[in-house]
Design a protein around this motif. Sequence first.
Motif, short mmCIF file in Angstrom:
data_model
loop_
_atom_site.label_atom_id
_atom_site.label_comp_id
_atom_site.label_asym_id
_atom_site.label_seq_id
_atom_site.Cartn_x
_atom_site.Cartn_y
_atom_site.Cartn_z
N ARG A 215 0.86 -1.18 0.00
CA ARG A 215 0.00 0.00 0.00
C ARG A 215 0.90 1.23 0.00
O ARG A 215 2.08 1.14 0.29
CB ARG A 215 -0.90 0.01 1.23
N ASP A 216 0.32 2.37 -0.32
CA ASP A 216 1.07 3.61 -0.20
C ASP A 216 1.40 3.82 1.28
O ASP A 216 0.58 3.57 2.15
CB ASP A 216 0.25 4.79 -0.71
N HIS A 218 3.36 6.24 4.52
CA HIS A 218 3.78 7.56 4.99
C HIS A 218 5.31 7.63 4.86
O HIS A 218 6.01 6.79 5.41
CB HIS A 218 3.34 7.72 6.44
N LEU A 221 7.24 7.73 8.28
CA LEU A 221 7.29 6.54 9.12
C LEU A 221 8.07 5.41 8.47
O LEU A 221 8.66 4.58 9.14
CB LEU A 221 5.87 6.08 9.46
N ALA A 318 1.65 19.04 -2.17
CA ALA A 318 2.63 18.06 -1.72
C ALA A 318 1.95 16.93 -0.96
O ALA A 318 0.99 17.15 -0.22
CB ALA A 318 3.65 18.73 -0.80
N LYS A 319 2.42 15.71 -1.15
CA LYS A 319 1.92 14.56 -0.39
C LYS A 319 3.13 13.72 -0.03
O LYS A 319 3.89 13.30 -0.90
CB LYS A 319 0.93 13.76 -1.25
N GLN B 90 -4.93 14.64 4.25
CA GLN B 90 -4.20 14.33 3.02
C GLN B 90 -5.20 14.05 1.89
O GLN B 90 -6.31 13.59 2.15
CB GLN B 90 -3.36 13.07 3.23
N ARG B 121 -10.55 8.92 5.53
CA ARG B 121 -9.38 9.79 5.46
C ARG B 121 -9.45 10.76 6.63
O ARG B 121 -10.50 11.38 6.87
CB ARG B 121 -9.34 10.55 4.12
N ILE B 431 -2.16 5.84 7.75
CA ILE B 431 -2.32 7.28 7.53
C ILE B 431 -1.60 7.64 6.23
O ILE B 431 -0.61 7.00 5.87
CB ILE B 431 -1.78 8.11 8.71
N PRO B 434 -4.50 4.67 1.30
CA PRO B 434 -5.90 4.25 1.19
C PRO B 434 -6.30 3.47 2.45
O PRO B 434 -5.45 2.84 3.08
CB PRO B 434 -5.89 3.32 -0.04
#
Lengths: 462, 462
Positions: A215-216, A218, A221, A318-319, B90, B121, B431, B434
Amino acid sequence: MNNIQSYIKENKERFLNELIELLKIPSISADSAYRNDVLKTAEAIKVSLEEAGCDIVEICKTDGYPVVYGEKIIDKNLPTILVYGHYDVQPPDPLDLWNSPPFEPIIKKTKSHPEGAIYARGACDDKGQMYMHVKAMEFMTSTNQLPCNVKFMIEGEEEVGSANLATFVKNNQDKLKNDVILISDTGMIAQDVPSITTGLRGLSYVEVEVTGPNRDLHSGLYGGAVANPINVLTKMIASLHDENNHITIPGFYDKVEELSKEERAEMAKAPFNLDHYKKALDINDIYGETGYTTNERNSIRPTLDVNGIWGGYTGEGAKTVIASKAYAKISMRLVPHQDWEDITQLFKNHFESIAPKGVTIKVKPHHGGQGYVTPINSIGYQAASKAYQDTFGKTPIPQRSGGSIPIVSLFEQELKSKTILMGFGLDSDAIHSPNEHFGIFNYLKGIETIPLFYKYFTELSK
Amino acid sequence: MNNIQSYIKENKERFLNELIELLKIPSISADSAYRNDVLKTAEAIKVSLEEAGCDIVEICKTDGYPVVYGEKIIDKNLPTILVYGHYDVQPPDPLDLWNSPPFEPIIKKTKSHPEGAIYARGACDDKGQMYMHVKAMEFMTSTNQLPCNVKFMIEGEEEVGSANLATFVKNNQDKLKNDVILISDTGMIAQDVPSITTGLRGLSYVEVEVTGPNRDLHSGLYGGAVANPINVLTKMIASLHDENNHITIPGFYDKVEELSKEERAEMAKAPFNLDHYKKALDINDIYGETGYTTNERNSIRPTLDVNGIWGGYTGEGAKTVIASKAYAKISMRLVPHQDWEDITQLFKNHFESIAPKGVTIKVKPHHGGQGYVTPINSIGYQAASKAYQDTFGKTPIPQRSGGSIPIVSLFEQELKSKTILMGFGLDSDAIHSPNEHFGIFNYLKGIETIPLFYKYFTELSK
């Protein structure tokens, strides 16, 4: 051919308007959203071939988009010319860089086209150049000057690799039987420097996918602790060229045809102005494989280019994310003797082998085709050369193109005949780019030159 | 604090429903299309602070999204706690990876959240954790147990770098005067392993643009002869790490704090299971800087990650194009003593210096912030530690986080007070990804623990 210039003069407006109508249909074969438009374009081609005097016109189903076939057989003892072209076009993106909508053709005068050019996606590649043949046919039939038999094979999947044409050709060898194949889907050096393309590069087009975490994540972290698929993809792609811009895939160059000093000297005679080249592209320097000139780099040398790359957050702002996946579309231009399927396999093996731990790789071959070279001593080349001499007043220059028309080598293999590439576009016509256009001079010059090819090819075949 | 558990039990459903209503508003600060939703969220926060018992609540204008300020001053001689949080979230993309719509909260039971978790989210980052403080405030005021003064500062631009908060803080030093700052925007190690974040990484976020030719080009006609911006970008990004995954930007490590053997040994005591870590992310191996453990790589070491990359044709099918431009969003996580503005400049200088001829480079700094470390012998840390001991029955573990809350070091600089980071989320709460979620256990545990921090901080301050 009598009265061709006057015929063109009288019908010029109609010739332009008919092409403009054709260009209004967004026949984008790469995007299934345009399926109906692609099919609608095939119908339009069918009608235009009937009006041009073909006795038989058929829309031939394939597993993809149909092939429009037309023919006029006047005498079994006369030679037969098979005209190939395509009615599909490239996607127009990026749309925001077009000065006018890609499917609302307009005519503008430019420095290289003082007589005006038609701006639209497909104007040059290939609707405009394909339609020259339809209008040349109309002239010959309507003035009873058709000197030989003609067959048309206009497909709708050239921009996506002609996936189904091979099967069509294999299954229709008698129907497509011919003495020479004629294609206008290439360019010429300049308005006053006609040229005939004698070589084409092959193509291998792949899509790669790099998957890291499921998954995407952070990036705060996890950043630094897990493989970032985008960082990894950039490292893998970067490693495909060495410091001399040689491609590093093992075996990639094994079958590459090395030209002799003499051949390279002959090539070097083609007019080329580096400053104009850089200026036309707004670049401060050229870039490429060490030891080769610009003209060699884009014709007799194989290349590897990323055509698209994407992954992670690409929106506004930005993300701070580490993407789960990263993707790239990569194409390799190949030279004669490099087999595109072998090269695709070499790429796949190598790309998978250089993947670091922590990611998984998918390599999906898109499509490809072989390179091609046509001899300048053939009847077909001689006939084309004489035709240009009549209409341009000069002998055309034989030229290797960097582009690919994958099916040309297929034709030779399946139909046992050579292809003559009579291209009338200019490099500056921006094919595959925003603001693609085709000069009115070039369009009409094509219509004027093609019948002369028919004439000389028939004469030389006797 | 008396009756807190019974109070939470009685009001549990309401606490959940109020948070769910807040999560329904898509307050995406990075995307201007959601401007009205972000402002609507600020209004909702204002109302909730009034209902929780604040005497003064204001929506304070900034050049960007407003800061919601609230306060209840019961006795000038008592200590004042400043609570910071953010109401923006986000962007939810990639949307197709969400199992339920990101702004339609639902409660699901999971392995790590047997009592259920709220999926939406912002559930954990930071609406859920911020709202714990509002409900804790409600408990203390409605039961007349508020032991000290409280101030709230809830902003709406944390996810885009808190661009306007610095000015707000500088201009409101008296209003924001406090003895300790309390933030819940971090995580804890596990449901049964409470932890307090004692360190944060800094951040430098930049966007780069590589421009080659002035228009997209046909990869056949130009491939191999001009610099391909995507190929160049991948080479440039790849060169930013060496074979040991050290960052190659000159001067990048100059000010990096090197921890002692003892400190690293202390860190190594935090529970960590490599197999679980890999399994949770579906990766076959970890990846990172040679010579450091996973926990060190994502906490005490700086990193450079590409957060997004794009260029060329990324649609369906194949397009043989050389793009005119290629882009990437790149963020660097920094450790204490690395100045984010210095690092941004070092990056810019280096990235521009490694650009080959044939392309032009733009480096656009997005935002950044300094790293931070809080001492575990401070009153604030001690009070937090005692609060966790009461509610979890164990002493929390001090932990360095890899994340960044850029404004924490700003607070120390401008308001001369330390920040205590009481985080109740889990790393697995996704966080920035998704299916972000926040455990009901964690939400209620936070509401239970926070008042005890107030109690002990007031006592220890005497």
